[in-house]
Enzyme design. Sequence first.
Site, mmCIF file in Angstrom:
data_model
loop_
_atom_site.group_PDB
_atom_site.id
_atom_site.type_symbol
_atom_site.label_atom_id
_atom_site.label_comp_id
_atom_site.label_asym_id
_atom_site.label_seq_id
_atom_site.Cartn_x
_atom_site.Cartn_y
_atom_site.Cartn_z
ATOM 1 N N GLY A 1 40.564 11.723 -6.213
ATOM 2 C CA GLY A 1 41.636 10.864 -5.728
ATOM 3 C C GLY A 1 41.206 9.413 -5.811
ATOM 4 O O GLY A 1 40.014 9.108 -5.668
ATOM 5 N N HIS B 1 43.219 4.143 2.454
ATOM 6 C CA HIS B 1 42.794 3.030 1.585
ATOM 7 C C HIS B 1 43.883 1.970 1.488
ATOM 8 O O HIS B 1 43.597 0.770 1.507
ATOM 9 C CB HIS B 1 42.480 3.516 0.171
ATOM 10 C CG HIS B 1 41.126 4.117 0.001
ATOM 11 N ND1 HIS B 1 39.965 3.402 0.193
ATOM 12 C CD2 HIS B 1 40.727 5.360 -0.364
ATOM 13 C CE1 HIS B 1 38.921 4.181 -0.052
ATOM 14 N NE2 HIS B 1 39.357 5.383 -0.386
ATOM 15 N N HIS C 1 43.403 10.528 3.231
ATOM 16 C CA HIS C 1 42.263 9.666 2.882
ATOM 17 C C HIS C 1 42.735 8.505 2.003
ATOM 18 O O HIS C 1 42.339 7.347 2.223
ATOM 19 C CB HIS C 1 41.216 10.526 2.159
ATOM 20 C CG HIS C 1 40.044 9.788 1.600
ATOM 21 N ND1 HIS C 1 38.754 9.971 2.058
ATOM 22 C CD2 HIS C 1 39.947 8.864 0.605
ATOM 23 C CE1 HIS C 1 37.935 9.187 1.385
ATOM 24 N NE2 HIS C 1 38.626 8.502 0.489
ATOM 25 N N GLU C 2 43.583 8.810 1.012
ATOM 26 C CA GLU C 2 44.026 7.770 0.063
ATOM 27 C C GLU C 2 45.016 6.798 0.711
ATOM 28 O O GLU C 2 44.967 5.594 0.436
ATOM 29 C CB GLU C 2 44.623 8.411 -1.194
ATOM 30 C CG GLU C 2 43.688 9.349 -1.961
ATOM 31 C CD GLU C 2 42.355 8.748 -2.342
ATOM 32 O OE1 GLU C 2 42.260 7.512 -2.449
ATOM 33 O OE2 GLU C 2 41.388 9.518 -2.517
ATOM 34 N N CYS D 1 33.870 9.527 -1.067
ATOM 35 C CA CYS D 1 34.764 8.456 -1.529
ATOM 36 C C CYS D 1 34.082 7.726 -2.677
ATOM 37 O O CYS D 1 32.890 7.415 -2.592
ATOM 38 C CB CYS D 1 35.030 7.482 -0.376
ATOM 39 S SG CYS D 1 36.126 6.120 -0.816
ATOM 40 N N LEU D 2 34.837 7.444 -3.726
ATOM 41 C CA LEU D 2 34.271 6.699 -4.855
ATOM 42 C C LEU D 2 33.830 5.303 -4.430
ATOM 43 O O LEU D 2 32.979 4.706 -5.097
ATOM 44 C CB LEU D 2 35.295 6.604 -5.997
ATOM 45 C CG LEU D 2 35.562 7.925 -6.737
ATOM 46 C CD1 LEU D 2 36.759 7.772 -7.665
ATOM 47 C CD2 LEU D 2 34.326 8.380 -7.511
ATOM 48 N N GLN E 1 41.197 0.476 -4.305
ATOM 49 C CA GLN E 1 39.797 0.640 -4.714
ATOM 50 C C GLN E 1 39.479 -0.068 -6.023
ATOM 51 O O GLN E 1 38.309 -0.310 -6.319
ATOM 52 C CB GLN E 1 39.454 2.131 -4.844
ATOM 53 C CG GLN E 1 39.483 2.878 -3.522
ATOM 54 C CD GLN E 1 39.252 4.356 -3.705
ATOM 55 O OE1 GLN E 1 40.197 5.096 -3.948
ATOM 56 N NE2 GLN E 1 38.008 4.797 -3.642
HETATM 57 C C1 QAP Z 1 38.687 11.420 -1.592
HETATM 58 O O1 QAP Z 1 37.028 11.205 -3.195
HETATM 59 C C2 QAP Z 1 38.433 12.757 -0.973
HETATM 60 O O2 QAP Z 1 30.008 9.986 -3.465
HETATM 61 C C3 QAP Z 1 38.413 11.369 -3.072
HETATM 62 O O3 QAP Z 1 28.749 9.984 -5.832
HETATM 63 C C4 QAP Z 1 37.168 13.348 -0.987
HETATM 64 O O4 QAP Z 1 37.075 11.512 -5.395
HETATM 65 C C5 QAP Z 1 39.450 13.395 -0.353
HETATM 66 C C6 QAP Z 1 32.810 10.899 -5.595
HETATM 67 C C7 QAP Z 1 36.959 14.570 -0.403
HETATM 68 C C8 QAP Z 1 39.228 14.628 0.221
HETATM 69 C C9 QAP Z 1 38.009 15.225 0.185
HETATM 70 C C10 QAP Z 1 32.074 10.594 -4.484
HETATM 71 C C11 QAP Z 1 32.177 10.914 -6.818
HETATM 72 C C12 QAP Z 1 34.234 11.213 -5.534
HETATM 73 C C13 QAP Z 1 30.735 10.294 -4.572
HETATM 74 C C14 QAP Z 1 36.428 11.300 -4.411
HETATM 75 C C15 QAP Z 1 30.090 10.287 -5.795
HETATM 76 C C16 QAP Z 1 30.812 10.601 -6.929
HETATM 77 C C17 QAP Z 1 34.975 11.089 -4.413
HETATM 78 CO CO CO Z 2 38.191 6.976 -0.938
#
Ligand code: QAP
Ligand code: CO
Length: 168
Positions: free
Chosen positions: A46, A138, A134-135, A92-93, A51
Site C-alpha cells: 500500500g 498517511h 493505515h493509508e 510502512c515504506l 509518502q
Molecule cells: C502498509 O506497508 C501496511 O519495512 C503498507 O523494509 C503494512 O507496504 C498495511 C515495506 C502492513 C497493513 C499491514 C516495509 C517494505 C512495505 C518495510 C508496506 C520494508 C520494505 C510496507
Molecule cells: Co505507510
Amino acid sequence: MAILNILEFPDPRLRTVAKPVTAVDDKIKRLVADMFDTMKHAQGIGLAASQVDVHQRVIVMDLGEEGIPPRVFINPEVEVLDQSTNPYDEGCLSVPGFYETIDRPAHVMIRALDGEGNAFEEEAHGLLAVCIQHEIDHLEGKLFVDYLSSFKRQRIRKKLEKIHKQNA
Ligand code: QAP
Ligand code: CO
C-alpha cells in the site's frame, strides 16, 4: 511511468494533511501509475500519495492476494461497522525495517472513487481493513509509529536518523 522518492520518518513533510482530489484527470491518472511503479519497486502492498510528497487524497494498494487486482482509492473514507478490533503487525515504506503490532477496528465500510473517478463502496475486514486505515492515516499526516509509546517512537526515529546520516 516513474519511480518516485519515498519520504521516510521523521521527515516533517509526512505530517502534511492531503487535500481532496477535485477531478480524476490525466494528471491524477499519471500520479496513480507512478505510485504503482514506486510501490512495486519498493515491494510494498500500500502507498499513499503523501509518502511521495504529493498531498492529494490518493491511495494505491496491491495486497498480492490471488484473484484480487490492484486497487486505487481516491478521496477514501471509512466507517467503523462494529466495536471489534484486530491486532496486526504493521510496517510502512516510510518506516523501513520496523514492524509493530497495532490494534485497529476490524470491520469497516470503505467509500471512495476508483481510478476512473467512479464512486464505489466496499465492506472490508482482514488485511484490506488494516491497510486502508493505515493509508488514510498517511493522508491525515499520521504514521503507525504514532500509536506506539513515545519511547518506542523515539527509538525508531533515532535509528532511522542514523541511517539517513550514513546515506547522506
Ligand atoms: C502498509 O506497508 C501496511 O519495512 C503498507 O523494509 C503494512 O507496504 C498495511 C515495506 C502492513 C497493513 C499491514 C516495509 C517494505 C512495505 C518495510 C508496506 C520494508 C520494505 C510496507
Ligand atoms: Co505507510
